[in-house]
Motif scaffolding. Structure first.
Motif, PDB file in Angstrom:
ATOM      1  N   SER A   1       1.125  -1.399   0.385  1.00  0.00           N
ATOM      2  CA  SER A   1      -0.086   0.032   0.416  1.00  0.00           C
ATOM      3  C   SER A   1       0.766   1.021  -0.082  1.00  0.00           C
ATOM      4  O   SER A   1       0.655   2.492  -0.376  1.00  0.00           O
ATOM      5  CB  SER A   1      -0.441  -0.132   1.272  1.00  0.00           C
ATOM      6  N   LYS A   2       2.058   1.213   0.692  1.00  0.00           N
ATOM      7  CA  LYS A   2       3.113   2.026   0.846  1.00  0.00           C
ATOM      8  C   LYS A   2       3.613   2.219  -0.655  1.00  0.00           C
ATOM      9  O   LYS A   2       3.946   3.847  -1.296  1.00  0.00           O
ATOM     10  CB  LYS A   2       3.869   2.474   1.627  1.00  0.00           C
ATOM     11  N   LEU A   3       3.821   0.726  -1.467  1.00  0.00           N
ATOM     12  CA  LEU A   3       4.309   1.743  -3.027  1.00  0.00           C
ATOM     13  C   LEU A   3       2.922   1.640  -3.861  1.00  0.00           C
ATOM     14  O   LEU A   3       3.981   2.641  -5.179  1.00  0.00           O
ATOM     15  CB  LEU A   3       5.333   0.286  -3.306  1.00  0.00           C
ATOM     16  N   LEU A   4       2.317   1.327  -4.018  1.00  0.00           N
ATOM     17  CA  LEU A   4       1.122   1.510  -4.690  1.00  0.00           C
ATOM     18  C   LEU A   4       0.163   3.307  -4.181  1.00  0.00           C
ATOM     19  O   LEU A   4      -1.441   3.103  -3.923  1.00  0.00           O
ATOM     20  CB  LEU A   4      -0.051   0.839  -5.039  1.00  0.00           C
ATOM     21  N   ARG A   5       0.901   4.283  -4.604  1.00  0.00           N
ATOM     22  CA  ARG A   5       0.010   5.737  -4.829  1.00  0.00           C
ATOM     23  C   ARG A   5      -0.022   6.205  -6.053  1.00  0.00           C
ATOM     24  O   ARG A   5       1.442   6.223  -6.485  1.00  0.00           O
ATOM     25  CB  ARG A   5       1.153   6.111  -3.395  1.00  0.00           C
TER      26      ARG A   5
ATOM     27  N   SER B   1       5.226  10.540  -5.698  1.00  0.00           N
ATOM     28  CA  SER B   1       6.421  10.995  -5.012  1.00  0.00           C
ATOM     29  C   SER B   1       5.875  10.441  -3.284  1.00  0.00           C
ATOM     30  O   SER B   1       6.615  11.484  -2.208  1.00  0.00           O
ATOM     31  CB  SER B   1       6.449  12.998  -4.458  1.00  0.00           C
ATOM     32  N   GLU B   2       4.819   9.885  -3.275  1.00  0.00           N
ATOM     33  CA  GLU B   2       4.535   9.174  -2.030  1.00  0.00           C
ATOM     34  C   GLU B   2       4.762   7.804  -1.573  1.00  0.00           C
ATOM     35  O   GLU B   2       4.668   7.083  -0.893  1.00  0.00           O
ATOM     36  CB  GLU B   2       2.969   9.680  -2.123  1.00  0.00           C
ATOM     37  N   ARG B   3       5.583   7.566  -2.626  1.00  0.00           N
ATOM     38  CA  ARG B   3       5.647   6.087  -2.779  1.00  0.00           C
ATOM     39  C   ARG B   3       6.556   5.984  -2.424  1.00  0.00           C
ATOM     40  O   ARG B   3       7.975   6.506  -1.735  1.00  0.00           O
ATOM     41  CB  ARG B   3       6.186   5.287  -4.641  1.00  0.00           C
ATOM     42  N   LEU B   4       6.814   4.960  -1.608  1.00  0.00           N
ATOM     43  CA  LEU B   4       7.602   3.948  -0.483  1.00  0.00           C
ATOM     44  C   LEU B   4       9.687   4.291  -1.238  1.00  0.00           C
ATOM     45  O   LEU B   4       9.877   3.112  -1.978  1.00  0.00           O
ATOM     46  CB  LEU B   4       7.899   3.226   0.381  1.00  0.00           C
ATOM     47  N   PRO B   5      10.351   4.985  -1.179  1.00  0.00           N
ATOM     48  CA  PRO B   5      11.868   4.725  -1.511  1.00  0.00           C
ATOM     49  C   PRO B   5      12.291   3.540  -1.342  1.00  0.00           C
ATOM     50  O   PRO B   5      11.957   3.015   0.048  1.00  0.00           O
ATOM     51  CB  PRO B   5      12.445   5.990  -0.921  1.00  0.00           C
ATOM     52  N   LEU B   6      12.814   3.629  -2.132  1.00  0.00           N
ATOM     53  CA  LEU B   6      14.114   2.880  -1.633  1.00  0.00           C
ATOM     54  C   LEU B   6      14.456   1.826  -0.490  1.00  0.00           C
ATOM     55  O   LEU B   6      14.619   0.549  -0.579  1.00  0.00           O
ATOM     56  CB  LEU B   6      14.924   2.364  -2.782  1.00  0.00           C
TER      57      LEU B   6
END
Length: 368
Positions: free
Chosen positions: A330-334, A338-343
């Motif tokens: 859910s934090k990657l599929l935004r 810019s709201e996606r979880l950085p690597l």
């Protein structure tokens, strides 16, 4: 037809003979001559892969770094000029290999533009995957640009979770890519058999991909097409990103081209907005879901419905997905990139930290 009985000492003190690796003769088209006839087939038997492929015990390939781009047909367009990106560091020219430098083995895969074969360099007995592409098919489909991009980018990437491109050459009819051999095949085929994979394996794959993509992004490369079909499995089951045909090297890390696979397309690509390396974060979120559920999160009966669900980020989590994995996905599929979880934070995510069992693989044997 059996190979000569050269011996390789394994780490346990045992020996592996060539005739444990070379299998029976097979009748088929001979790549060297174009004629049908019997040829030696490289076939892996029950000998342990670690003994065979340990870089300490397998003779290295010849010193053959990637050839300069001019080695490809001169009338093919330059991908770097088209992409308006400066070239990656180039290697000095070396003697060009030919198909006669290889023993050709069994097919590993077939595609629209050619096939991939297990192969062995005759001088050193170094095992590789040889990707054979037909120029006529590439030119018919206008794919010269994409092949140049694949070569120019992949040849300069060296990471344990990225498949190595050692070298390439061409003749009148074909282009040959000399690739690292991934003994355990495609992740996609494994998924077809098992439908899903367990939590530990999924978390491990997420860590491996996060590390590999962080390396790509540091080198200004966006992959753009992460999916199970483009991920191969190495000796210990480690993931290796394999297909860089849709990737791009650009200093700004910003593009505006529609590409990739439908189920994995992020919203900004569908809407044809300018996008960045954040598209790869979306893709690994989709992949994590598919690994645990067995199908992509936005899969629908029609293209239009798939597009609609992607743009709405309409993700439905079945009860089988662990809560930690749900949180990561859910934090990657935004919708907003810019709201996606950085690597870096994917690597530190509690679910990945708790379940990943990534082991640092030995470096791939160098071709330089």
């Amino acid at each position: 037809m059996w190979g000569q009985r050269h011996q390789l000492r394994g780490p346990s003190g045992t020996y592996v003979r060539d005739d444990e690796v070379l299998g029976v003769a097979e009748t088929g088209q001979d790549l060297q001559t174009g004629r049908s006839g019997a040829r030696a087939v490289l076939e892996f038997s029950n000998c342990t892969s670690s003994r065979l492929f340990s870089s300490q015990h397998v003779p290295p390939p010849p010193k053959a770094p990637p050839l300069p781009v001019s080695a490809l047909p001169s009338h093919w367009p330059s991908v770097l000029a088209a992409d308006e990106a400066p070239p990656l560091p180039s290697a000095p020219p070396v003697r060009s290999l030919t198909i006669d430098d290889f023993d050709i083995g069994r097919p590993l895969g077939k595609g629209k533009f050619g096939n991939v074969y297990l192969a062995r360099l005759r001088d050193s007995h170094f095992i590789v995957a040889l990707k054979v592409l037909f120029k006529s098919q590439l030119e018919k489909e206008g794919m010269e640009h994409q092949l140049r991009r694949e070569i120019e980018i992949q040849a300069h990437l060296q990471h344990p979770n990225i498949l190595r491109l050692y070298n390439y050459f061409h003749d009148e009819r074909r282009v040959y890519l000399i690739l690292e051999y991934a003994p355990r095949g495609e992740l996609y085929k494994e998924l077809q058999k098992s439908h899903t994979i367990d939590e530990q394996r999924a978390a491990t794959i997420m860590e491996e991909l996060a590390r590999a993509l962080a390396y790509c992004h540091e080198n200004k490369v966006i992959h753009r097409d992460i999916k199970p079909e483009n991920l191969l499995l190495g000796l210990r089951g480690e993931v290796k990103i394999a297909d860089f045909g849709w990737s791009v090297h650009t200093p700004s890390l910003r593009r505006k081209t529609m590409c990739g696979t439908l189920d994995y397309l992020p919203p900004e690509m569908i809407e044809q907005r300018t996008y960045s390396e954040m598209v790869d974060l979306w893709c690994i979120g989709v992949l994590c879901y598919e690994l645990l559920v067995g199908n992509p999160p936005f899969e629908s009966t029609s293209y239009s419905e798939t597009y609609r669900r992607i743009l709405k980020v309409d993700v439905k989590f079945p009860p089988s997905i662990p809560l930690g994995a749900q949180d990561l996905i859910s934090k990657l599929l935004r919708y907003q990139p810019s709201e996606r979880l950085p690597l870096a934070q994917v690597l530190q995510h509690p679910w990945v930290q708790a379940h990943s069992r990534r082991v640092e693989p030995p470096p791939a044997p160098s071709a330089s």
